[in-house]
Structure formats: C-alpha cells, structure tokens
Write a protein that holds these residues in place. Sequence first.
Motif, PDB file in Angstrom:
ATOM      1  N   THR A 156     -33.838   4.453  -7.518  1.00 36.23           N
ATOM      2  CA  THR A 156     -33.621   4.526  -8.933  1.00 36.23           C
ATOM      3  C   THR A 156     -32.456   3.413  -9.226  1.00 36.23           C
ATOM      4  OG1 THR A 156     -32.271   5.697 -10.687  1.00 36.23           O
ATOM      5  CG2 THR A 156     -31.874   6.447  -8.741  1.00 36.23           C
ATOM      6  N   SER A 207     -33.483   1.334  -3.134  1.00 36.05           N
ATOM      7  CA  SER A 207     -32.874   2.494  -3.659  1.00 36.05           C
ATOM      8  C   SER A 207     -34.049   2.861  -4.622  1.00 36.05           C
ATOM      9  CB  SER A 207     -31.818   2.098  -4.818  1.00 36.05           C
ATOM     10  OG  SER A 207     -31.563   3.012  -5.666  1.00 36.05           O
ATOM     11  N   ASP A 248     -27.968   4.263  -9.581  1.00 41.00           N
ATOM     12  CA  ASP A 248     -27.318   4.961  -8.556  1.00 41.00           C
ATOM     13  C   ASP A 248     -25.655   4.370  -8.978  1.00 41.00           C
ATOM     14  OD1 ASP A 248     -26.058   5.936  -6.119  1.00 41.00           O
ATOM     15  OD2 ASP A 248     -26.256   3.942  -5.250  1.00 41.00           O
ATOM     16  N   GLU A 249     -24.767   5.264  -9.023  1.00 42.71           N
ATOM     17  CA  GLU A 249     -23.454   4.876  -9.543  1.00 42.71           C
ATOM     18  C   GLU A 249     -22.850   4.156  -8.395  1.00 42.71           C
ATOM     19  OE1 GLU A 249     -21.399   8.492 -10.480  1.00 42.71           O
ATOM     20  OE2 GLU A 249     -22.721   9.218 -11.907  1.00 42.71           O
ATOM     21  N   TYR A 272     -28.997  -0.509  -2.095  1.00 44.82           N
ATOM     22  CA  TYR A 272     -29.249  -0.125  -3.375  1.00 44.82           C
ATOM     23  C   TYR A 272     -29.986  -1.088  -3.997  1.00 44.82           C
ATOM     24  CZ  TYR A 272     -28.104  -0.597  -8.462  1.00 44.82           C
ATOM     25  OH  TYR A 272     -28.151  -0.596  -9.951  1.00 44.82           O
TER      26      TYR A 272
END
Length: 79
Positions: free
Chosen positions: A32, A30, A35-36, A26
Amino acid sequence: MQKLLQVITVIVVGIVVMFGGRWYMYVAQSETPYDEVGIALNGYMPSPLRSWGCHKMQERFANQLPPYGCAGPDGRSWL
C-alpha cells in the motif's frame, strides 16, 4: 582517535543502510502507498530520491490517491 572515527563511520553507514533499505522496501515492494513509516521516510529523502520514489509508486499504484509527499497541488494527482 582513528578508532573513534572508524566506529562513528560504521554507525553512520549502518543507519543509512537501515533507513535507506526501509525506504526502498516501501517504494519498491509495499502493498500500500499509505504506510506511515514509509511516508515519513520518503519525506526526509532529498528531492531527487523523493521524486524517483513517487514516480516508482505512481507506476505501481496509478489507480489510487497519492500518499502525502507525492500529491500534486490538488491532493488527488501524483507529482
């Protein structure tokens, strides 16, 4: 007893590698910052790792609003 300790150690190491690897993916790769799962994992990291992760993402996403956990007091600036 030693076998049980060995199994528990392998399970703990596996969990750390799995979640730590997902968190690093992440932070470092990642597409973005929103990302949750990554945001949640970043929130569970110890403060020095979270700070490093936020700075790494700030380098990559400097022109975007920071995700939850990396935002300053105003919610628009990076930590």
